[in-house]
Write a protein that holds these residues in place. Structure first.
Motif, PDB file in Angstrom:
ATOM      1  N   LYS A 223      -5.238   1.040   7.126  1.00 58.33           N
ATOM      2  CA  LYS A 223      -4.845   2.061   6.145  1.00 58.33           C
ATOM      3  C   LYS A 223      -6.156   2.528   5.494  1.00 58.33           C
ATOM      4  O   LYS A 223      -7.072   1.881   5.803  1.00 58.33           O
TER       5      LYS A 223
ATOM      6  N   TYR B 257       0.926  -1.186   0.012  1.00 58.27           N
ATOM      7  CA  TYR B 257      -0.090  -0.092   0.039  1.00 58.27           C
ATOM      8  C   TYR B 257       0.961   1.130   0.192  1.00 58.27           C
ATOM      9  O   TYR B 257       1.981   1.270   0.553  1.00 58.27           O
ATOM     10  N   PRO B 258       0.429   2.470  -0.597  1.00 59.20           N
ATOM     11  CA  PRO B 258      -0.661   2.668  -1.544  1.00 59.20           C
ATOM     12  C   PRO B 258      -0.910   2.307  -2.714  1.00 59.20           C
ATOM     13  O   PRO B 258      -2.115   2.340  -3.312  1.00 59.20           O
TER      14      PRO B 258
ATOM     15  N   HIS C  65      -3.655   9.210   1.317  1.00 58.88           N
ATOM     16  CA  HIS C  65      -3.423   7.749   1.710  1.00 58.88           C
ATOM     17  C   HIS C  65      -2.824   7.585   3.056  1.00 58.88           C
ATOM     18  O   HIS C  65      -1.500   8.381   3.244  1.00 58.88           O
TER      19      HIS C  65
ATOM     20  N   PHE D 141      -1.378   5.197   6.318  1.00 68.75           N
ATOM     21  CA  PHE D 141      -1.118   3.937   7.019  1.00 68.75           C
ATOM     22  C   PHE D 141      -0.417   3.872   8.265  1.00 68.75           C
ATOM     23  O   PHE D 141       0.445   4.916   8.570  1.00 68.75           O
TER      24      PHE D 141
ATOM     25  N   SER E 217      -7.601   5.338   2.331  1.00 72.00           N
ATOM     26  CA  SER E 217      -7.578   6.164   1.362  1.00 72.00           C
ATOM     27  C   SER E 217      -8.979   6.986   1.199  1.00 72.00           C
ATOM     28  O   SER E 217      -9.922   6.434   1.315  1.00 72.00           O
TER      29      SER E 217
END
Length: 412
Positions: free
Chosen positions: A127, A91-92, A118, A120, A129
């Motif tokens: 996480k 991620y992202p 984003h 985390f 977004s």
């Protein structure tokens, strides 16, 4: 921390200080160290994005697969230095296009990419977004931590409807959402510096674009109280266009910033160091031009360490054999043990041009060498970027050597 120049400088116009500084301290004024033999250490790692300090003497970045990743610095049994990049998560998965914020204490990372934010958290592995409102009109400019779970985000945008330029959102990592109800304030203040970790009082900056005025002050985001003292009045007087380029070392009581004095009717960009006493008075202004070689110019503060003790500047004023534009990089140590609170300038003996320069610079703490500066640079032969780092212990050794030789010459 008070020196003779600190008492003299507030009484003089800044342009006059620049002219008189070498004469005020002719025997003490630090100089530039050009003929050094410092070489960087090369690492077999290719960086594509900016790096920032992380936990356990590591850096954190975004790797080639657009994932949050850490960089660990190691030395093998043969004494060879190398670095290992490891993804924190998958991620992202998007190319970063703007700012990147890191909070090592809570192990939180934020990146602003296109219209999306984003986030985390490495401790909880959570996480998120999201696309903030009005994201097509502006961008996220800064972020602060109010607690291990709460972020305070500054969004800068252009909106003539409600006449607000700055919006602040409170983002809770547990609830993981952000909308109009999370807007704390629609104000014209820009928060620059959090006075205490997880604190709610900031050094803030405000500009009246119609009146062409500015002001620094303290701002409490909880009760919206704002106030000033001699310190904020002084930096308002000096740093009217500094904005985000205000780097404060609170423990040592100094800040490094830019100033724009008028020379021949034009505003000129100059770097200075400002000091104050425990009562936030008795200000001293020390021009960093005092250590710049003749014919050169401190064009940009490329990077500054988190503790504000080291900075690396870009020096302009060099020409190639075909009269092409060139520049060098130079290190300086900020410390009250030096006559004007900064060391001689250590100029790295390597030229760079407009298309050949350092990228992704970051100070970090190496587990063996202590504080270092990581950077990537274009290899002139292969046209690929390579990664290197300088040890600040090597830079400090050059400074100490220079000052020792200077002291011996004075004794003779």
């Amino acid at each position: 921390m008070t020196h003779r120049l600190a008492k003299i400088c507030p009484l003089l116009p800044f342009a006059l200080i620049l002219l008189l500084a070498p004469q005020i301290f002719p025997q003490e004024c630090p100089m530039a160290i050009d003929d050094n033999t410092i070489e960087p250490i090369e690492l077999d790692i290719d960086l594509v994005w900016s790096c920032k300090p992380w936990i356990d003497n590591k850096l954190v970045t975004i790797d080639h697969k657009d994932r949050f990743a850490t960089i660990e610095f190691l030395v093998d049994k043969n004494g060879k230095n190398y670095a290992k990049m490891s993804p924190l998560c998958n991620y992202p998965k998007c190319s970063p296009t703007n700012n990147f914020w890191v909070f090592p204490e809570s192990q939180t990372l934020c990146v602003w990419s296109s219209l999306m934010m984003h986030i985390f958290n490495n401790k909880t592995k959570k996480k998120n977004s999201f696309i903030p409102i009005k994201s097509w009109k502006g961008y996220f400019d800064s972020a602060f931590e109010l607690s291990p779970n709460d972020l305070y985000m500054h969004f800068y945008y252009w909106d003539v409807e409600d006449n607000a330029r700055h919006i602040y959102w409170a983002y809770n990592q547990k609830e993981k959402h952000i909308n109009d109800n999370d807007i704390i304030a629609r104000i014209s203040e820009k928060l620059l510096f959090q006075l205490e970790p997880y604190g709610k009082t900031f050094l803030a900056y405000e500009t009246d674009y119609k009146k062409h005025t500015h002001e620094y002050f303290y701002y409490n985001i909880e009760n919206e109280e704002r106030w000033s003292d001699d310190f904020t009045k002084k930096i308002t007087e000096l740093f009217f266009r500094a904005g985000r380029e205000v780097y404060i070392n609170k423990d040592e009581r100094f800040l490094v910033s830019v100033i724009y004095p008028k020379e021949n009717g034009l505003l000129k960009k100059k770097y200075v160091l400002m000091t104050w006493n425990e009562e936030k008075k008795d200000f001293g202004i020390f021009p960093l031009d005092a250590i710049v070689p003749n014919g050169r110019k401190m064009e940009m503060l490329e990077s500054i360490s988190d503790d504000r003790q080291w900075g690396v500047f870009r020096l302009e004023g060099y020409k190639g054999i075909n009269n092409e534009y060139l520049f060098k990089y130079a290190f300086v140590n900020f410390d009250s043990k030096y006559p004007m609170n900064f060391s001689p300038l250590v100029v790295i003996d390597d030229y760079h041009g407009r298309n050949d320069y350092w990228k992704n610079t970051s100070f970090f703490v190496h587990p063996i060498y202590g504080l270092c500066l990581l950077y990537t640079a274009l290899d002139r032969k292969t046209k690929k970027h390579k990664t290197y780092f300088y040890k600040m212990s090597d830079i400090q050794a050059e400074i100490d050597k220079y000052l020792l030789e200077k002291a011996k010459s004075v004794v003779k």
